[in-house]
Motif scaffolding. Structure first.
Motif, PDB file in Angstrom:
ATOM      1  N   ALA A   1     -47.267  13.677 -10.375  1.00  0.00           N
ATOM      2  CA  ALA A   1     -45.854  13.668 -10.363  1.00  0.00           C
ATOM      3  C   ALA A   1     -44.976  13.437  -9.231  1.00  0.00           C
ATOM      4  CB  ALA A   1     -45.558  15.046 -11.537  1.00  0.00           C
ATOM      5  N   PRO A   2     -43.818  12.911  -9.292  1.00  0.00           N
ATOM      6  CA  PRO A   2     -43.056  12.707  -8.221  1.00  0.00           C
ATOM      7  C   PRO A   2     -42.625  14.060  -7.570  1.00  0.00           C
ATOM      8  CG  PRO A   2     -41.794  12.015  -9.895  1.00  0.00           C
ATOM      9  CD  PRO A   2     -43.193  12.228 -10.523  1.00  0.00           C
ATOM     10  N   ARG A   3     -42.422  14.108  -6.310  1.00  0.00           N
ATOM     11  CA  ARG A   3     -41.989  15.567  -5.452  1.00  0.00           C
ATOM     12  C   ARG A   3     -40.551  15.839  -5.466  1.00  0.00           C
ATOM     13  NH1 ARG A   3     -45.292  13.191  -1.580  1.00  0.00           N
ATOM     14  NH2 ARG A   3     -43.416  12.632  -0.539  1.00  0.00           N
ATOM     15  N   SER A   4     -39.648  14.846  -5.948  1.00  0.00           N
ATOM     16  CA  SER A   4     -38.289  14.759  -5.967  1.00  0.00           C
ATOM     17  C   SER A   4     -37.789  13.896  -6.788  1.00  0.00           C
ATOM     18  CB  SER A   4     -37.626  14.821  -4.588  1.00  0.00           C
ATOM     19  OG  SER A   4     -37.869  13.702  -3.792  1.00  0.00           O
ATOM     20  N   VAL A   5     -37.245  14.350  -7.970  1.00  0.00           N
ATOM     21  CA  VAL A   5     -36.163  13.381  -8.939  1.00  0.00           C
ATOM     22  C   VAL A   5     -34.832  13.769  -9.193  1.00  0.00           C
ATOM     23  CG1 VAL A   5     -36.629  12.774 -11.272  1.00  0.00           C
ATOM     24  CG2 VAL A   5     -38.785  13.682  -9.928  1.00  0.00           C
ATOM     25  N   LEU A   6     -34.241  12.732  -9.354  1.00  0.00           N
ATOM     26  CA  LEU A   6     -32.676  12.779  -9.326  1.00  0.00           C
ATOM     27  C   LEU A   6     -32.689  12.043 -10.863  1.00  0.00           C
ATOM     28  CD1 LEU A   6     -29.805  13.130  -8.955  1.00  0.00           C
ATOM     29  CD2 LEU A   6     -29.839  10.899  -7.910  1.00  0.00           C
ATOM     30  N   PHE A   7     -32.033  12.897 -11.746  1.00  0.00           N
ATOM     31  CA  PHE A   7     -31.761  12.274 -13.052  1.00  0.00           C
ATOM     32  C   PHE A   7     -29.998  11.801 -13.039  1.00  0.00           C
ATOM     33  CE2 PHE A   7     -35.204  14.623 -14.032  1.00  0.00           C
ATOM     34  CZ  PHE A   7     -36.090  14.013 -14.986  1.00  0.00           C
ATOM     35  N   MET A   8     -29.927  10.731 -13.609  1.00  0.00           N
ATOM     36  CA  MET A   8     -28.237  10.069 -13.231  1.00  0.00           C
ATOM     37  C   MET A   8     -27.710   9.424 -14.732  1.00  0.00           C
ATOM     38  SD  MET A   8     -28.310   7.974  -9.897  1.00  0.00           S
ATOM     39  CE  MET A   8     -26.538   7.152 -10.417  1.00  0.00           C
ATOM     40  N   CYS A   9     -26.623  10.137 -15.118  1.00  0.00           N
ATOM     41  CA  CYS A   9     -25.965   9.513 -16.351  1.00  0.00           C
ATOM     42  C   CYS A   9     -24.409   9.366 -16.030  1.00  0.00           C
ATOM     43  CB  CYS A   9     -26.180  10.245 -17.632  1.00  0.00           C
ATOM     44  SG  CYS A   9     -25.244  11.989 -17.416  1.00  0.00           S
ATOM     45  N   GLY A  10     -23.724   9.091 -16.987  1.00  0.00           N
ATOM     46  CA  GLY A  10     -22.304   8.495 -16.732  1.00  0.00           C
ATOM     47  C   GLY A  10     -21.533   9.923 -16.105  1.00  0.00           C
ATOM     48  N   MET A  11     -21.565  11.171 -16.762  1.00  0.00           N
ATOM     49  CA  MET A  11     -20.701  12.159 -16.369  1.00  0.00           C
ATOM     50  C   MET A  11     -21.496  13.464 -15.927  1.00  0.00           C
ATOM     51  SD  MET A  11     -17.056  11.579 -18.289  1.00  0.00           S
ATOM     52  CE  MET A  11     -18.126  11.805 -20.014  1.00  0.00           C
ATOM     53  N   ASN A  12     -22.751  13.472 -15.872  1.00  0.00           N
ATOM     54  CA  ASN A  12     -23.470  14.614 -15.723  1.00  0.00           C
ATOM     55  C   ASN A  12     -23.190  15.844 -16.687  1.00  0.00           C
ATOM     56  OD1 ASN A  12     -23.826  17.075 -13.293  1.00  0.00           O
ATOM     57  ND2 ASN A  12     -25.689  16.022 -14.047  1.00  0.00           N
ATOM     58  N   ALA A  13     -22.947  15.499 -17.681  1.00  0.00           N
ATOM     59  CA  ALA A  13     -22.404  16.358 -18.767  1.00  0.00           C
ATOM     60  C   ALA A  13     -23.389  16.779 -19.917  1.00  0.00           C
ATOM     61  CB  ALA A  13     -21.008  16.031 -19.360  1.00  0.00           C
ATOM     62  N   ILE A  14     -24.190  15.711 -19.986  1.00  0.00           N
ATOM     63  CA  ILE A  14     -25.034  15.865 -21.198  1.00  0.00           C
ATOM     64  C   ILE A  14     -26.463  15.740 -21.010  1.00  0.00           C
ATOM     65  CG2 ILE A  14     -25.545  15.198 -23.778  1.00  0.00           C
ATOM     66  CD1 ILE A  14     -22.764  14.824 -23.785  1.00  0.00           C
ATOM     67  N   ARG A  15     -26.893  14.250 -20.887  1.00  0.00           N
ATOM     68  CA  ARG A  15     -28.101  13.724 -20.738  1.00  0.00           C
ATOM     69  C   ARG A  15     -28.951  14.148 -19.282  1.00  0.00           C
ATOM     70  NH1 ARG A  15     -26.022   7.664 -22.630  1.00  0.00           N
ATOM     71  NH2 ARG A  15     -24.353   8.457 -21.301  1.00  0.00           N
ATOM     72  N   SER A  16     -28.092  13.756 -18.194  1.00  0.00           N
ATOM     73  CA  SER A  16     -28.847  14.238 -16.970  1.00  0.00           C
ATOM     74  C   SER A  16     -29.100  15.584 -16.907  1.00  0.00           C
ATOM     75  CB  SER A  16     -28.129  13.546 -15.657  1.00  0.00           C
ATOM     76  OG  SER A  16     -26.827  13.684 -15.691  1.00  0.00           O
ATOM     77  N   PRO A  17     -28.155  16.411 -17.062  1.00  0.00           N
ATOM     78  CA  PRO A  17     -28.453  17.905 -17.141  1.00  0.00           C
ATOM     79  C   PRO A  17     -29.447  18.389 -17.899  1.00  0.00           C
ATOM     80  CG  PRO A  17     -25.970  17.814 -17.735  1.00  0.00           C
ATOM     81  CD  PRO A  17     -26.728  16.384 -17.396  1.00  0.00           C
ATOM     82  N   MET A  18     -29.499  17.749 -19.083  1.00  0.00           N
ATOM     83  CA  MET A  18     -30.436  18.196 -20.143  1.00  0.00           C
ATOM     84  C   MET A  18     -31.945  17.748 -19.536  1.00  0.00           C
ATOM     85  SD  MET A  18     -30.550  17.485 -24.123  1.00  0.00           S
ATOM     86  CE  MET A  18     -28.976  17.589 -24.494  1.00  0.00           C
ATOM     87  N   ALA A  19     -31.970  16.544 -18.943  1.00  0.00           N
ATOM     88  CA  ALA A  19     -33.332  15.943 -18.353  1.00  0.00           C
ATOM     89  C   ALA A  19     -33.807  17.008 -17.147  1.00  0.00           C
ATOM     90  CB  ALA A  19     -33.153  14.516 -17.899  1.00  0.00           C
TER      91      ALA A  19
END
Length: 160
Positions: free
Chosen positions: A16-34
Motif C-alpha cells: 500500500a502507499p506510504r502516504s495518501v491524501l483523500f480529496m473532495c469538494g469541502m472535506n465535510a463528508i466523503r474525504s474525512p470518511m475515507a
C-alpha cells in the motif's frame, strides 16, 4: 494514473502507499470518511490526510454512520488544500469531479499518482432521517470497498 490502473496499484508496487491524501469538494463528508476508514484499514505508519477544494462545515451524519462501525472523525474540522501541513503524498485519491480537476492541476509537475474514485454525494438524499442516513451508509460502504480492493488488494467477497 487512470481509474482502471488504480485497481492494480497494490499489485504493481507490492504494498500500500506510504502516504495518501483523500480529496473532495469541502472535506465535510466523503474525504474525512475515507480518511477515517483508511486509518483503520491501512498499515500502521501510513500517513493519511484529507482536504477539500473549498471550505466546508462538519456534517453530523458522518459521525452517525462511522459510530455504527466503531469509528469516529474525532475533532476533525473541514479544511482546504492550502491548510494542509504536508504537501507530499504518494497517492491522491479524489472523490468528486472538482477535486479531481484540482488535484491534476496541483500535481501537473509532480510525481504523484492521482486516482479518481467517483463517489456519490449523500447530501442530495431526501426523505426521512433513516433514508438520509442510509445514503451516508452507502457512501461509507462504497469507500470501504474501494479501500479494500484498490489499496489493500483484497478480492471482493462475491462477484456482482
Amino acid at each position: 494514473m487512470s481509474v482502471a490502473a488504480s485497481s492494480t496499484l497494490t499489485q504493481q508496487t507490492g504494498k500500500a502507499p506510504r502516504s495518501v491524501l483523500f480529496m473532495c469538494g469541502m472535506n465535510a463528508i466523503r474525504s474525512p470518511m475515507a480518511e477515517v476508514l483508511a486509518k483503520a484499514m491501512l498499515p500502521a505508519g501510513t500517513y493519511i490526510a484529507s482536504a477539500g477544494v473549498r471550505p466546508g462545515e462538519r456534517d453530523p451524519f458522518v459521525d452517525v454512520v462511522l459510530a455504527e462501525i466503531g469509528l469516529t472523525v474525532g475533532r476533525h474540522q473541514p479544511h482546504t488544500l492550502d491548510e494542509l501541513e504536508d504537501d507530499y503524498f504518494d497517492l491522491i485519491v479524489t472523490l468528486a469531479p472538482e477535486a479531481h480537476h484540482a488535484a491534476l492541476e496541483l500535481t501537473r509537475s509532480m510525481a504523484i499518482d492521482v486516482v479518481y474514485w467517483p463517489t456519490p454525494d449523500p447530501t442530495v438524499a431526501t426523505g426521512t432521517r433513516e433514508q438520509i442516513v442510509a445514503a451516508y451508509r452507502d457512501v461509507r460502504n462504497h469507500l470501504a470497498t474501494l479501500l479494500k480492493h484498490r489499496l489493500l488488494g483484497q478480492m471482493p467477497d462475491k462477484m456482482a
